[in-house]
Design a protein around this motif. Sequence first.
Motif, mmCIF file in Angstrom:
data_model
loop_
_atom_site.group_PDB
_atom_site.id
_atom_site.type_symbol
_atom_site.label_atom_id
_atom_site.label_comp_id
_atom_site.label_asym_id
_atom_site.label_seq_id
_atom_site.Cartn_x
_atom_site.Cartn_y
_atom_site.Cartn_z
ATOM 1 N N ARG A 240 0.822 -1.217 0.000
ATOM 2 C CA ARG A 240 0.000 0.000 0.000
ATOM 3 C C ARG A 240 0.852 1.261 0.000
ATOM 4 N NH1 ARG A 240 -2.017 3.901 -0.617
ATOM 5 N NH2 ARG A 240 -3.975 4.817 0.137
ATOM 6 N N GLU A 241 2.022 1.189 0.675
ATOM 7 C CA GLU A 241 2.927 2.345 0.740
ATOM 8 C C GLU A 241 3.754 2.499 -0.529
ATOM 9 O OE1 GLU A 241 3.703 4.598 3.372
ATOM 10 O OE2 GLU A 241 1.838 3.942 4.312
ATOM 11 N N GLY A 242 3.697 1.496 -1.402
ATOM 12 C CA GLY A 242 4.471 1.585 -2.636
ATOM 13 C C GLY A 242 5.965 1.400 -2.440
ATOM 14 N N VAL A 243 6.368 0.718 -1.387
ATOM 15 C CA VAL A 243 7.793 0.409 -1.254
ATOM 16 C C VAL A 243 8.202 -0.439 -2.457
ATOM 17 C CG1 VAL A 243 9.560 -0.677 0.187
ATOM 18 C CG2 VAL A 243 7.601 0.450 1.270
ATOM 19 N N ASP A 244 9.333 -0.095 -3.052
ATOM 20 C CA ASP A 244 9.728 -0.726 -4.314
ATOM 21 C C ASP A 244 10.463 -2.041 -4.041
ATOM 22 O OD1 ASP A 244 10.294 -1.244 -6.932
ATOM 23 O OD2 ASP A 244 11.790 0.340 -7.146
ATOM 24 N N VAL A 245 9.692 -3.051 -3.629
ATOM 25 C CA VAL A 245 10.293 -4.345 -3.317
ATOM 26 C C VAL A 245 10.390 -5.205 -4.568
ATOM 27 C CG1 VAL A 245 9.640 -4.432 -0.888
ATOM 28 C CG2 VAL A 245 7.985 -5.147 -2.619
ATOM 29 N N ALA A 246 11.474 -5.964 -4.677
ATOM 30 C CA ALA A 246 11.639 -6.901 -5.796
ATOM 31 C C ALA A 246 11.041 -8.254 -5.453
ATOM 32 C CB ALA A 246 13.109 -7.047 -6.154
ATOM 33 N N THR A 247 10.990 -8.566 -4.165
ATOM 34 C CA THR A 247 10.294 -9.761 -3.687
ATOM 35 C C THR A 247 9.666 -9.410 -2.355
ATOM 36 O OG1 THR A 247 12.255 -10.566 -2.517
ATOM 37 C CG2 THR A 247 11.932 -11.380 -4.743
ATOM 38 N N PRO B 97 -15.935 3.264 -7.203
ATOM 39 C CA PRO B 97 -15.143 3.697 -6.054
ATOM 40 C C PRO B 97 -13.673 3.303 -6.177
ATOM 41 C CG PRO B 97 -16.346 1.698 -5.511
ATOM 42 C CD PRO B 97 -16.789 2.110 -6.891
ATOM 43 N N VAL B 98 -12.814 4.167 -5.594
ATOM 44 C CA VAL B 98 -11.414 3.806 -5.438
ATOM 45 C C VAL B 98 -11.318 2.823 -4.275
ATOM 46 C CG1 VAL B 98 -9.085 4.675 -4.973
ATOM 47 C CG2 VAL B 98 -10.715 6.096 -6.235
ATOM 48 N N ARG B 99 -10.537 1.766 -4.453
ATOM 49 C CA ARG B 99 -10.268 0.817 -3.360
ATOM 50 C C ARG B 99 -8.797 0.979 -2.984
ATOM 51 N NH1 ARG B 99 -13.662 -4.619 -4.592
ATOM 52 N NH2 ARG B 99 -11.693 -5.533 -3.952
ATOM 53 N N PRO B 100 -8.511 1.953 -2.125
ATOM 54 C CA PRO B 100 -7.097 2.289 -1.895
ATOM 55 C C PRO B 100 -6.284 1.133 -1.339
ATOM 56 C CG PRO B 100 -8.519 3.451 -0.335
ATOM 57 C CD PRO B 100 -9.415 2.808 -1.337
ATOM 58 N N ASP B 101 -6.877 0.316 -0.478
ATOM 59 C CA ASP B 101 -6.100 -0.775 0.114
ATOM 60 C C ASP B 101 -5.805 -1.883 -0.887
ATOM 61 O OD1 ASP B 101 -5.951 0.543 2.480
ATOM 62 O OD2 ASP B 101 -7.683 -0.476 3.371
ATOM 63 N N ASP B 102 -6.597 -1.936 -1.947
ATOM 64 C CA ASP B 102 -6.323 -2.903 -3.023
ATOM 65 C C ASP B 102 -5.582 -2.256 -4.188
ATOM 66 O OD1 ASP B 102 -7.583 -5.010 -1.705
ATOM 67 O OD2 ASP B 102 -9.556 -4.458 -2.512
ATOM 68 N N LEU B 103 -5.327 -0.952 -4.101
ATOM 69 C CA LEU B 103 -4.658 -0.221 -5.187
ATOM 70 C C LEU B 103 -5.377 -0.454 -6.518
ATOM 71 C CD1 LEU B 103 -0.914 -0.812 -4.223
ATOM 72 C CD2 LEU B 103 -2.263 1.248 -3.845
ATOM 73 N N GLN B 104 -6.670 -0.162 -6.538
ATOM 74 C CA GLN B 104 -7.425 -0.321 -7.778
ATOM 75 C C GLN B 104 -8.706 0.487 -7.729
ATOM 76 O OE1 GLN B 104 -9.689 -4.549 -7.444
ATOM 77 N NE2 GLN B 104 -7.504 -4.650 -7.072
ATOM 78 N N MET B 105 -9.315 0.687 -8.876
ATOM 79 C CA MET B 105 -10.604 1.360 -8.932
ATOM 80 C C MET B 105 -11.358 0.910 -10.168
ATOM 81 S SD MET B 105 -9.447 5.215 -10.102
ATOM 82 C CE MET B 105 -11.055 5.982 -10.008
ATOM 83 N N ASP B 106 -12.696 1.001 -10.071
ATOM 84 C CA ASP B 106 -13.544 0.724 -11.222
ATOM 85 C C ASP B 106 -13.858 2.035 -11.935
ATOM 86 O OD1 ASP B 106 -13.549 -1.909 -10.650
ATOM 87 O OD2 ASP B 106 -15.634 -2.014 -9.978
ATOM 88 N N ALA B 210 -5.701 -0.935 -12.154
ATOM 89 C CA ALA B 210 -4.735 -0.943 -11.057
ATOM 90 C C ALA B 210 -4.197 0.471 -10.845
ATOM 91 C CB ALA B 210 -3.590 -1.896 -11.372
ATOM 92 N N LEU B 211 -3.862 0.763 -9.620
ATOM 93 C CA LEU B 211 -3.299 2.069 -9.267
ATOM 94 C C LEU B 211 -2.000 1.851 -8.496
ATOM 95 C CD1 LEU B 211 -6.615 3.691 -7.967
ATOM 96 C CD2 LEU B 211 -5.595 4.011 -10.233
ATOM 97 N N ALA B 212 -1.246 2.908 -8.345
ATOM 98 C CA ALA B 212 -0.008 2.842 -7.560
ATOM 99 C C ALA B 212 0.081 4.090 -6.699
ATOM 100 C CB ALA B 212 1.202 2.761 -8.486
ATOM 101 N N PRO B 213 0.762 3.998 -5.555
ATOM 102 C CA PRO B 213 0.994 5.223 -4.785
ATOM 103 C C PRO B 213 1.789 6.224 -5.618
ATOM 104 C CG PRO B 213 1.529 3.266 -3.492
ATOM 105 C CD PRO B 213 1.308 2.806 -4.901
ATOM 106 N N GLU B 214 1.511 7.494 -5.406
ATOM 107 C CA GLU B 214 2.273 8.540 -6.107
ATOM 108 C C GLU B 214 3.762 8.374 -5.834
ATOM 109 O OE1 GLU B 214 0.903 12.349 -4.843
ATOM 110 O OE2 GLU B 214 -0.985 12.170 -5.934
ATOM 111 N N PRO B 215 4.592 8.554 -6.858
ATOM 112 C CA PRO B 215 6.031 8.497 -6.597
ATOM 113 C C PRO B 215 6.413 9.580 -5.586
ATOM 114 C CG PRO B 215 5.583 9.060 -8.910
ATOM 115 C CD PRO B 215 4.266 8.841 -8.263
ATOM 116 N N ARG B 216 7.287 9.257 -4.649
ATOM 117 C CA ARG B 216 7.602 10.202 -3.579
ATOM 118 C C ARG B 216 8.659 11.209 -3.978
ATOM 119 N NH1 ARG B 216 6.301 7.292 1.621
ATOM 120 N NH2 ARG B 216 8.253 8.005 2.514
ATOM 121 N N ALA B 217 9.433 10.891 -4.985
ATOM 122 C CA ALA B 217 10.481 11.830 -5.415
ATOM 123 C C ALA B 217 10.571 11.815 -6.929
ATOM 124 C CB ALA B 217 11.821 11.420 -4.803
ATOM 125 N N ARG B 218 10.691 13.006 -7.510
ATOM 126 C CA ARG B 218 10.775 13.125 -8.961
ATOM 127 C C ARG B 218 11.929 14.044 -9.334
ATOM 128 N NH1 ARG B 218 5.463 12.727 -11.603
ATOM 129 N NH2 ARG B 218 3.917 12.064 -10.081
#
Lengths: 460, 460
Positions: A240-247, B97-106, B210-218
């Motif tokens: 959920r936190e998006g930690v970039d794990v490979a496994t 709805p967004v399902r944040p804990d599943d990282l997905q939405m319809d 599928a969704l992903a957390p926003e990248p923390r650094a760009r």
Amino acid sequence: MTDVSLGFLADRLPSDRLSLDPTDRAEYDADWGRSGGDPDVVVWPESTDEVAAVLAACDERGVPVTPYAAGSGIEGAALATTGGVTLDTTRMDGVGPVRPDDLQMDVAPGAVGGDVEAAAADRGLVCPPFPQSAAFSTIGGMVATGASGTQTVKYGEVGDWVLGLEAVLADGTVIETGSRARKSSSGYDLTALLVGSEGTLAVVTRVTLALAPEPRARRAGRATFETLDDATAAVARVVREGVDVATLELVDPLTARMASAHADADVPPDPSVYVEIHDGTEAGADAEATRCESVLSAAGGAVSFADDPAEMERIWAARRQAVDAIKTWDPDRTPLTVGDVTVPIGSFPEMVRSVRSIGAEYGFDVPAFGHAGDGNVHYAVLVDPDDPDEVARGKEASDRIVERALALEGTSTGEHGVGLGKQSYMSDEHGAAVGAMRAVKDALDPNGTLNPETALPPAQ
Amino acid sequence: MTDVSLGFLADRLPSDRLSLDPTDRAEYDADWGRSGGDPDVVVWPESTDEVAAVLAACDERGVPVTPYAAGSGIEGAALATTGGVTLDTTRMDGVGPVRPDDLQMDVAPGAVGGDVEAAAADRGLVCPPFPQSAAFSTIGGMVATGASGTQTVKYGEVGDWVLGLEAVLADGTVIETGSRARKSSSGYDLTALLVGSEGTLAVVTRVTLALAPEPRARRAGRATFETLDDATAAVARVVREGVDVATLELVDPLTARMASAHADADVPPDPSVYVEIHDGTEAGADAEATRCESVLSAAGGAVSFADDPAEMERIWAARRQAVDAIKTWDPDRTPLTVGDVTVPIGSFPEMVRSVRSIGAEYGFDVPAFGHAGDGNVHYAVLVDPDDPDEVARGKEASDRIVERALALEGTSTGEHGVGLGKQSYMSDEHGAAVGAMRAVKDALDPNGTLNPETALPPAQ
């Protein structure tokens, strides 16, 4: 059972390409998880043309053809249950050429994953999504199964790394799917349709695999938890936190005990999460490992990260032997199934709880482990095969576990495929879409030649 | 032309769901790149049931149905060239709805990408592979086209983020494909089959993304080069080295001049590579940007990286306006095509050279730009539409460019789809596989109801 005379095949192939010998045929009666294969003939084609010749001749005559390779499947997808021809692809085992500047290589279907990895490694390249069986399982088998592995949480499934295929349709027509470009929106995605179709639509004769440069920095770690619920909640949190794990793997206490006994190792008996980080720089790997450690710690884990290869290897060894450990745990009991249901990651903790509680309800100790970051739960129901009542209860428990995964909007099989073992769940899982799958099957294989009794429920 | 009486549809839909008005119908005659749509009726269904009712009724009567949404396609895949019904999905625009804990939405098919991005952003989430048109293009259109975008080099195509679909087959059968799990090897991958099928196999009525957390650094950067060859070689090098870029874009001098004129900006007229880095930590982003800078510098680039958002935005603004800039460059000339051939990355420099040299040979200034990291080249052949000779030469030059891409083992369309514009290349690109595609089409849409004249070459 089809009555197969050798004549029409012998006319089309050199004599060392086929056998009617019962000893040869008996080698194709089972895979790692199921049995029931009973081919009349085994053929070992050595080229696409030979595959096409076999298929064209069999398709004309209504003789079933079932592709087979390493036999390391779990669900019986490669067993010639209706007799006919078993087509063994393992003599088509060419690897390469590697095209390093295009980050891709061609591989024949019978090549084992380990040989592909070695050829890629010679150029500093990797194909990350292979399953743990890659040392002996074949590329053709991985493609047919829709396989994936420990690194799928970061890199996707094997199918995501297949740029294109050469394949032979039931009538002997040779097609090429995809292209060598990394993306395309040209025409129907036949590559993706064939991946995971278990040899029921075509026989794959060449796979163009994408490759990637080896990750430049790696870290491996393990976190132990007081309770299994804490461990599964931590897994969901890392994703959920998006930690970039490979496994991101789970080992429950029972699996740990089994692994310790099997490897004579000292695997901690606590609920454990195994994690690996890949990064392009050492600084990035350190920063991501620190971040991962803080998420796991906040979730109640006692975390240790290693950075030298030997220590990393020790951390991983136990997890890697889980399947073997389960098989040798109790001499009187064999796994009725090594399941791999997969659910949305938010439901992963609930799915693991369900596996344990259904096991307890039926009186089985059911180990739970697997590619947790994908929401994937491997489990094994161990039964005394000579006790019909225990076998029946084991089957019922297995059914209950799959039903629970479907109720959580997951899938009956995340990576092992359908074969014979998961066929009975297909209608529940896919509903009316099974009709569309059947229509596709009938369109590409109108005579029902290719692997006719696997994957889909029988036609109405 | 099909003769369509409104009666059978009017019986099945509320009256505000359809129109025979020529003014309404005329709005569906073109997309961004092609024209020729001529529907007899337009319908605006508001539910899956209404879509199913329209399809069942039309399929029975042999009336073609062509789905349409934003009309922002480029290859004419949504044009009702055979008349019949244009089915506009834009009233089905529900998001969530967004399902944040599943990282997905319809998402409903008519929802525009920008609304999806906003709903995801409310939960700190993103769907990274959207095309640059996402501010106005729809999810259904992206799925139908097999779209991708600037971030595909890191995150894959839109289809890779589709977990499952609800879709209506030609006969009105509603199916659900995939599951909510992140991976599955259960049954044929109908999701992947429908992605990119341009509404020729089914009408998509719900997409699970599928969704992903926003990248923390760009980090964003730009490198300028002395020659276009240097710039394209640098792109291939960045990919070959495995630098973890989130975007890797090329702008050639002509495109830069067009962008400068259009935006009244000061885009450097040198061959330029635009790059973005996403990372989970600031330290990781710095390290990866440093690595990227060193690869670009070693390849001869003058590199500057920005780290504040405003500076980043300025760096990207020019690239983002490239298509608009091309359209407004010369008031007497319109783009005959905005192509998007894609080749293996090792051949990317050669492909860009070919675009330039073929343009020169035919006397056209052809801008070349695009998602370079994918081996994707966008190009535009600008012609005077009133000069038949120039149009003919432009078509020939376009054909030559596509032929070159195919000779380099690439694809005629990396992300814009086939539609009407790329149909003529399908046999060259796919050979015998076109027959398998046609068989799939005939199996799922036996009456040829859905979007019958696009994507595949006509049946023999």
